[in-house]
Design an enzyme around this catalytic site. Structure first.
Site, PDB file in Angstrom:
ATOM      1  N   ASN A 105       2.511   1.530   4.099  1.00  0.00           N
ATOM      2  CA  ASN A 105       2.855   0.296   4.802  1.00  0.00           C
ATOM      3  C   ASN A 105       2.625   0.385   6.307  1.00  0.00           C
ATOM      4  O   ASN A 105       3.327  -0.228   7.092  1.00  0.00           O
ATOM      5  CB  ASN A 105       4.301  -0.126   4.481  1.00  0.00           C
ATOM      6  CG  ASN A 105       4.653  -1.542   4.909  1.00  0.00           C
ATOM      7  OD1 ASN A 105       5.792  -1.816   5.303  1.00  0.00           O
ATOM      8  ND2 ASN A 105       3.721  -2.459   4.846  1.00  0.00           N
TER       9      ASN A 105
ATOM     10  N   CYS B 167       0.864  -1.186   0.000  1.00  0.00           N
ATOM     11  CA  CYS B 167       0.000   0.000   0.000  1.00  0.00           C
ATOM     12  C   CYS B 167       0.896   1.230   0.000  1.00  0.00           C
ATOM     13  O   CYS B 167       2.111   1.122  -0.138  1.00  0.00           O
ATOM     14  CB  CYS B 167      -0.989  -0.013   1.167  1.00  0.00           C
ATOM     15  SG  CYS B 167      -0.262   0.219   2.801  1.00  0.00           S
TER      16      CYS B 167
ATOM     17  N   ASP C 265      -7.837   3.519   1.661  1.00  0.00           N
ATOM     18  CA  ASP C 265      -6.931   3.854   2.755  1.00  0.00           C
ATOM     19  C   ASP C 265      -7.731   4.397   3.942  1.00  0.00           C
ATOM     20  O   ASP C 265      -8.419   5.405   3.814  1.00  0.00           O
ATOM     21  CB  ASP C 265      -5.935   4.907   2.266  1.00  0.00           C
ATOM     22  CG  ASP C 265      -4.777   5.096   3.236  1.00  0.00           C
ATOM     23  OD1 ASP C 265      -4.882   4.667   4.407  1.00  0.00           O
ATOM     24  OD2 ASP C 265      -3.759   5.677   2.811  1.00  0.00           O
TER      25      ASP C 265
ATOM     26  N   CYS D  55      -1.026   0.843   7.343  1.00  0.00           N
ATOM     27  CA  CYS D  55      -2.449   0.525   7.534  1.00  0.00           C
ATOM     28  C   CYS D  55      -2.844  -0.747   6.786  1.00  0.00           C
ATOM     29  O   CYS D  55      -2.867  -1.829   7.359  1.00  0.00           O
ATOM     30  CB  CYS D  55      -3.347   1.680   7.086  1.00  0.00           C
ATOM     31  SG  CYS D  55      -3.172   3.190   8.071  1.00  0.00           S
ATOM     32  N   ARG D  56      -3.108  -0.614   5.493  1.00  0.00           N
ATOM     33  CA  ARG D  56      -3.700  -1.715   4.735  1.00  0.00           C
ATOM     34  C   ARG D  56      -2.765  -2.906   4.539  1.00  0.00           C
ATOM     35  O   ARG D  56      -3.154  -4.049   4.802  1.00  0.00           O
ATOM     36  CB  ARG D  56      -4.195  -1.204   3.379  1.00  0.00           C
ATOM     37  CG  ARG D  56      -5.322  -0.201   3.512  1.00  0.00           C
ATOM     38  CD  ARG D  56      -5.603   0.488   2.200  1.00  0.00           C
ATOM     39  NE  ARG D  56      -4.499   1.374   1.827  1.00  0.00           N
ATOM     40  CZ  ARG D  56      -4.407   2.023   0.671  1.00  0.00           C
ATOM     41  NH1 ARG D  56      -5.356   1.888  -0.236  1.00  0.00           N
ATOM     42  NH2 ARG D  56      -3.389   2.830   0.420  1.00  0.00           N
ATOM     43  N   SER D  57      -1.543  -2.668   4.064  1.00  0.00           N
ATOM     44  CA  SER D  57      -0.684  -3.823   3.763  1.00  0.00           C
ATOM     45  C   SER D  57      -0.243  -4.608   5.000  1.00  0.00           C
ATOM     46  O   SER D  57      -0.238  -5.838   4.962  1.00  0.00           O
ATOM     47  CB  SER D  57       0.505  -3.432   2.874  1.00  0.00           C
ATOM     48  OG  SER D  57       1.280  -2.413   3.446  1.00  0.00           O
TER      49      SER D  57
END
Length: 158
Positions: A16, A13, A130, A18-20
């Site tokens: 690096n 993401c 995000d 939050c999402r990933s």
């Protein structure tokens, strides 16, 4: 997948944090629960340099803790090596996808399959937004999307 063959996946993401790392932690839990952790190398990274060296966002950590998943990651940026050492680079949105595709052109022998993680969503939500500027509910949405996608990705033949 041939027995003994290790597959690898890098979740990507923007920052690096939050999402990933959420997707990475979920996928690690799924392969551990399925007792196939020895068949996978799993990591996550950023397309940007914004958060390098930082731990995951506390809201993401709280969300995963609520679901019984621990997160242990320090943000890093995608490297040229990643394009040849990972089988899959699964990213969260169109911007990540464009960045990875652009960077992959600068790598000789890029072997990674670069796709949106959302490609695997049975509910067909291709973009994982995000949650950084959002609230706890947005992190919960990311968790649910990543869980669906990671399950479907793990179940497909590799």
């Amino acid at each position: 997948m041939a027995s003994g063959e290790v597959k690898s996946v890098l979740f990507v993401c923007l920052g690096n944090i939050c999402r990933s790392p959420i997707a990475e932690a979920i996928f690690k839990k799924l392969v551990t629960d399925g007792n196939v952790q020895n068949k996978w190398r799993i990591d996550s990274a950023a397309t940007s340099t914004y958060e390098i060296g930082n731990p995951p966002d506390y809201r993401g950590q709280n969300c995963l803790r609520k679901h019984g998943i621990t997160m242990n990651h320090i943000a890093r940026q995608v490297t040229q090596d990643d394009f040849v050492t990972f089988d899959y680079m699964l990213c969260m949105d169109e911007s990540n996808l464009r960045d990875l595709q652009r960077k992959s052109k600068q790598v000789k022998n890029c072997t990674a399959k670069i796709e949106l993680l959302g490609t695997y969503d049975p509910q067909n939500q291709r973009i994982i937004e995000d949650p950084y500027y959002g609230n706890d509910e947005d992190f919960e949405t990311v968790y649910e999307q990543c869980l669906r996608c990671c399950k479907a990705f793990l179940e497909k033949p590799h």
